[in-house]
Every structure is written in structure tokens, then in C-alpha cells.
Design a protein around this motif. Structure first.
Motif, PDB file in Angstrom:
ATOM      1  N   GLU A   1       8.953   3.819   2.398  1.00 47.98           N
ATOM      2  CA  GLU A   1       7.716   4.202   3.080  1.00 47.98           C
ATOM      3  C   GLU A   1       7.541   5.723   3.147  1.00 47.98           C
ATOM      4  O   GLU A   1       8.500   6.464   3.357  1.00 47.98           O
ATOM      5  N   SER A   2       6.299   6.156   2.991  1.00 47.46           N
ATOM      6  CA  SER A   2       5.940   7.560   3.204  1.00 47.46           C
ATOM      7  C   SER A   2       5.624   7.768   4.688  1.00 47.46           C
ATOM      8  O   SER A   2       5.099   6.867   5.346  1.00 47.46           O
ATOM      9  N   PHE A   3       5.929   8.954   5.196  1.00 47.95           N
ATOM     10  CA  PHE A   3       5.698   9.258   6.610  1.00 47.95           C
ATOM     11  C   PHE A   3       5.041  10.618   6.772  1.00 47.95           C
ATOM     12  O   PHE A   3       5.403  11.587   6.102  1.00 47.95           O
TER      13      PHE A   3
ATOM     14  N   THR B   1       0.831  -1.198   0.000  1.00 52.57           N
ATOM     15  CA  THR B   1       0.000   0.000   0.000  1.00 52.57           C
ATOM     16  C   THR B   1       0.866   1.249   0.000  1.00 52.57           C
ATOM     17  O   THR B   1       1.959   1.269   0.557  1.00 52.57           O
ATOM     18  N   LYS B   2       0.371   2.297  -0.641  1.00 53.44           N
ATOM     19  CA  LYS B   2       1.097   3.559  -0.709  1.00 53.44           C
ATOM     20  C   LYS B   2       0.756   4.485   0.449  1.00 53.44           C
ATOM     21  O   LYS B   2       1.320   5.565   0.559  1.00 53.44           O
ATOM     22  N   GLN B   3      -0.191   4.073   1.308  1.00 55.67           N
ATOM     23  CA  GLN B   3      -0.553   4.923   2.444  1.00 55.67           C
ATOM     24  C   GLN B   3       0.674   5.221   3.303  1.00 55.67           C
ATOM     25  O   GLN B   3       1.594   4.410   3.416  1.00 55.67           O
ATOM     26  N   ALA B   4       0.653   6.381   3.947  1.00 57.26           N
ATOM     27  CA  ALA B   4       1.771   6.778   4.800  1.00 57.26           C
ATOM     28  C   ALA B   4       1.668   6.140   6.184  1.00 57.26           C
ATOM     29  O   ALA B   4       0.598   5.736   6.631  1.00 57.26           O
ATOM     30  N   ILE B   5       2.793   6.070   6.838  1.00 58.56           N
ATOM     31  CA  ILE B   5       2.867   5.704   8.257  1.00 58.56           C
ATOM     32  C   ILE B   5       2.844   7.002   9.059  1.00 58.56           C
ATOM     33  O   ILE B   5       3.583   7.943   8.751  1.00 58.56           O
TER      34      ILE B   5
ATOM     35  N   ILE C   1      -3.666   7.308   7.315  1.00 57.01           N
ATOM     36  CA  ILE C   1      -2.440   6.552   7.569  1.00 57.01           C
ATOM     37  C   ILE C   1      -2.766   5.067   7.747  1.00 57.01           C
ATOM     38  O   ILE C   1      -3.877   4.691   8.093  1.00 57.01           O
ATOM     39  N   LYS C   2      -1.754   4.217   7.517  1.00 57.87           N
ATOM     40  CA  LYS C   2      -1.952   2.764   7.610  1.00 57.87           C
ATOM     41  C   LYS C   2      -1.398   2.181   8.903  1.00 57.87           C
ATOM     42  O   LYS C   2      -1.704   1.037   9.263  1.00 57.87           O
ATOM     43  N   MET C   3      -0.577   2.941   9.606  1.00 58.10           N
ATOM     44  CA  MET C   3       0.030   2.513  10.865  1.00 58.10           C
ATOM     45  C   MET C   3       0.417   3.755  11.645  1.00 58.10           C
ATOM     46  O   MET C   3       0.723   4.800  11.046  1.00 58.10           O
ATOM     47  N   LEU C   4       0.397   3.665  12.974  1.00 53.26           N
ATOM     48  CA  LEU C   4       0.797   4.795  13.805  1.00 53.26           C
ATOM     49  C   LEU C   4       1.949   4.377  14.706  1.00 53.26           C
ATOM     50  O   LEU C   4       1.883   3.350  15.392  1.00 53.26           O
TER      51      LEU C   4
ATOM     52  N   ALA D   1      -3.245  11.585  17.258  1.00 52.30           N
ATOM     53  CA  ALA D   1      -3.641  10.403  16.497  1.00 52.30           C
ATOM     54  C   ALA D   1      -4.851  10.706  15.618  1.00 52.30           C
ATOM     55  O   ALA D   1      -4.897  10.304  14.442  1.00 52.30           O
ATOM     56  N   GLU D   2      -5.822  11.415  16.172  1.00 51.90           N
ATOM     57  CA  GLU D   2      -7.023  11.769  15.399  1.00 51.90           C
ATOM     58  C   GLU D   2      -6.664  12.608  14.171  1.00 51.90           C
ATOM     59  O   GLU D   2      -7.205  12.407  13.080  1.00 51.90           O
ATOM     60  N   PHE D   3      -5.746  13.557  14.360  1.00 47.73           N
ATOM     61  CA  PHE D   3      -5.325  14.407  13.241  1.00 47.73           C
ATOM     62  C   PHE D   3      -4.731  13.560  12.118  1.00 47.73           C
ATOM     63  O   PHE D   3      -5.066  13.745  10.937  1.00 47.73           O
ATOM     64  N   LEU D   4      -3.853  12.627  12.462  1.00 45.26           N
ATOM     65  CA  LEU D   4      -3.206  11.828  11.434  1.00 45.26           C
ATOM     66  C   LEU D   4      -4.148  10.776  10.842  1.00 45.26           C
ATOM     67  O   LEU D   4      -4.006  10.402   9.675  1.00 45.26           O
ATOM     68  N   MET D   5      -5.114  10.312  11.628  1.00 48.23           N
ATOM     69  CA  MET D   5      -6.089   9.364  11.083  1.00 48.23           C
ATOM     70  C   MET D   5      -6.879   9.996   9.937  1.00 48.23           C
ATOM     71  O   MET D   5      -7.276   9.313   8.994  1.00 48.23           O
ATOM     72  N   GLU D   6      -7.082  11.297  10.012  1.00 41.08           N
ATOM     73  CA  GLU D   6      -7.781  11.997   8.931  1.00 41.08           C
ATOM     74  C   GLU D   6      -6.945  12.031   7.646  1.00 41.08           C
ATOM     75  O   GLU D   6      -7.473  12.321   6.574  1.00 41.08           O
ATOM     76  N   LYS D   7      -5.654  11.725   7.765  1.00 39.46           N
ATOM     77  CA  LYS D   7      -4.760  11.692   6.601  1.00 39.46           C
ATOM     78  C   LYS D   7      -4.684  10.283   6.000  1.00 39.46           C
ATOM     79  O   LYS D   7      -3.875  10.024   5.113  1.00 39.46           O
TER      80      LYS D   7
END
Length: 269
Positions: free
Chosen positions: A29-31, A2-6, A66-69, A58-64
Motif C-alpha cells: 500500500e501507498s501512504f 486500486t493504486k490510490q494511497a491511504i 486518498i482511498k481511506m483515512l 483530512a481536507e488536505f489529504l482528500m485533495e490527494k
């Protein structure tokens, strides 16, 4: 694949030490990195407050999407790892377990020192984690409140910083330690000073760097690693503080130019 970011979160700039390791070990990996510099340091804050701040990040980045935190902050890991693992639909990795496992596997004398923030030390999470690996290991924890400001204020070089580090570590000098965990992601920046103060015979374990190895393994196990032929990875940086000082430090530490750094607002800062 997947191309999703971490996603990666930290109380400030310290997690960039983890980011640097990640860029080397998993370069495809994208970050998306978020540092809460406006509310740093987390160490002296109540753990419930740290838990709330960590959830906001975490909520802020979930809106982006992401595939893993990755919680690249020991205090935030101690306060919020289990909560985030239970409440987020993606894998969440903290820095404490990997550091504990590496330290337990490194020590010969079975005498380990933990350098951490006040919050991390009060939580007692490192001794508990290390004793899960080997209950016969003696653990000596030391809170190091001056260390994070040295890094955040970019005053970690020179004789004054050397004296601050040496004075702070004096309580561990007679403990006959052979292994010491850098239990805050800011501390690797101070590694040369810490090594000098403790002596060359002491093995330093970088909990953040060990965590990146765990992340790489997990990406493979879950089959969510980026495709190596998927093109250039994307790195984005967000900070609750001033963007320009963050950008300058990030470019210096990561040895990269023209990083994408944006100021954001979280909660009531």
C-alpha cells in the motif's frame, strides 16, 4: 484493487509508529502521512479545536485522492472520528475501537489501564468502548502529559526519561492491572520504559498496531487493496512543522532513507 494511497493523520510524529506497522503488514500500500507538528500536542487542547484541526488535515489529504483515512491519533479519534465518518465519502478508521477490542480480549483479571493524553482521558471514550466489549471490566485511565513532549523532542532515551515515565505511572502501581493500553500513538516509542515501570506481568496493547490489522481487513472486504504486482508503493510525508527534524526522526524510526518530506501550512498556525 486500486493504486490510490491511504491517508494517515496525526498530531505530530507519534503516528509514525502506526505507519511502521502498516509498512510491515500491508507493504504493497501507498501512504500519505500528515503530522501536525506545529500544533502538537493535541492532548491539552479543547476537543472542538482538535476536531477542527483534524478536519483541516483530512481536507488536505482528500485533495490527494486518498482511498481511506486512518486517524493515527487517539485524541483526534476521540474528537473527530464520527464527524469524519459522516462527512467524508471514503472509509475512516480510528485507533480506539481496535485497541479496546484487543485489550478486552487480552485481560484475564478484567482490570485494564489506559494511558492517554488529557483530551483522550477526559473524553472517556476508552472506558465506553471497552465496556461495549465487556461491561464487567474495570478500567483505570491515566493522563500522561509529559510523554508526548519526550517523543516529539527526541528526548525519550536515558535516565531522565526513565524517571519521568516511572513517576507518571505511579498512580497505577497499586491497581493490580494485567493489561494496559498505550492509548496514544506516541507511547510505543516509550514502550521499554513503560514496561519496566509497570512490571513484566502487565500486557501492553498498542492501539495503533491493532488498528493496522483492522485496516488490512477492511481493504480486503471493500476490495480496495493495492495490487501486489502494481509496482513499488509511494510514501509521502507532510508536516506543518519543520521538515528536516521530521525527516530525521521518520527515517530513524521507520529505518528508511531518503523519505519524501514536505512542509505545508494548515489554518492559522
Amino acid at each position: 484493487m486500486t493504486k490510490q494511497a491511504i491517508g494517515m493523520i496525526d498530531s505530530g510524529v507519534g503516528g509514525l509508529t502506526v505507519m511502521k506497522e502498516a509498512m510491515k503488514l500491508i507493504p504493497n500500500e501507498s501512504f500519505y502521512y500528515l503530522g501536525d507538528t506545529a500544533r502538537c500536542p493535541y492532548g491539552p487542547r479543547p476537543l472542538e479545536e482538535v476536531k477542527e484541526f483534524t478536519w483541516q488535515m483530512a481536507e488536505f489529504l482528500m485533495e490527494k485522492n486518498i482511498k481511506m483515512l486512518v486517524i493515527a491519533c487517539n485524541t483526534a479519534t476521540a474528537a473527530a472520528l464520527e464527524f469524519l465518518q459522516e462527512n467524508l465519502p471514503i472509509p475512516v478508521v480510528g485507533v480506539i475501537q481496535s485497541g479496546s477490542q484487543a485489550a478486552a480480549g487480552t485481560t484475564q483479571a478484567k482490570r485494564i489501564g489506559i494511558l492517554g493524553t488529557e483530551g483522550t482521558v477526559k473524553s472517556d471514550v476508552y472506558p465506553r468502548s471497552i465496556h461495549k466489549e465487556d461491561e464487567t471490566i474495570e478500567v483505570f485511565s491515566l493522563a500522561c502529559p509529559p510523554f508526548v513532549p519526550l517523543v516529539e523532542n527526541n528526548t525519550y532515551d536515558g535516565e531522565e526519561a526513565k524517571k519521568v515515565v516511572a513517576d507518571t505511572l505511579l498512580p497505577l502501581k497499586d491497581k493490580q492491572l494485567d493489561t494496559v493500553v498505550l492509548g496514544c500513538t506516541h507511547y510505543p516509542i516509550l514502550r521499554p520504559l513503560i514496561q519496566e515501570a509497570l512490571g513484566r506481568n502487565v500486557q501492553l496493547v498498542d492501539a495503533g498496531a491493532e488498528t493496522v490489522k483492522t485496516v488490512k481487513q477492511l481493504l480486503g472486504e471493500l476490495n480496495i487493496a493495492a495490487n501486489p504486482l502494481g509496482g513499488k508503493p509511494e510514501w509521502k510525508f507532510f508536516t506543518t512543522g519543520a521538515a528536516q527534524p521530521f525527516k530525521e526522526l521518520a527515517e530513524q524510526w521507520l529505518e528508511e532513507q531518503d523519505l519524501n518530506v514536505q512542509h505545508i501550512e494548515l489554518g492559522e498556525e
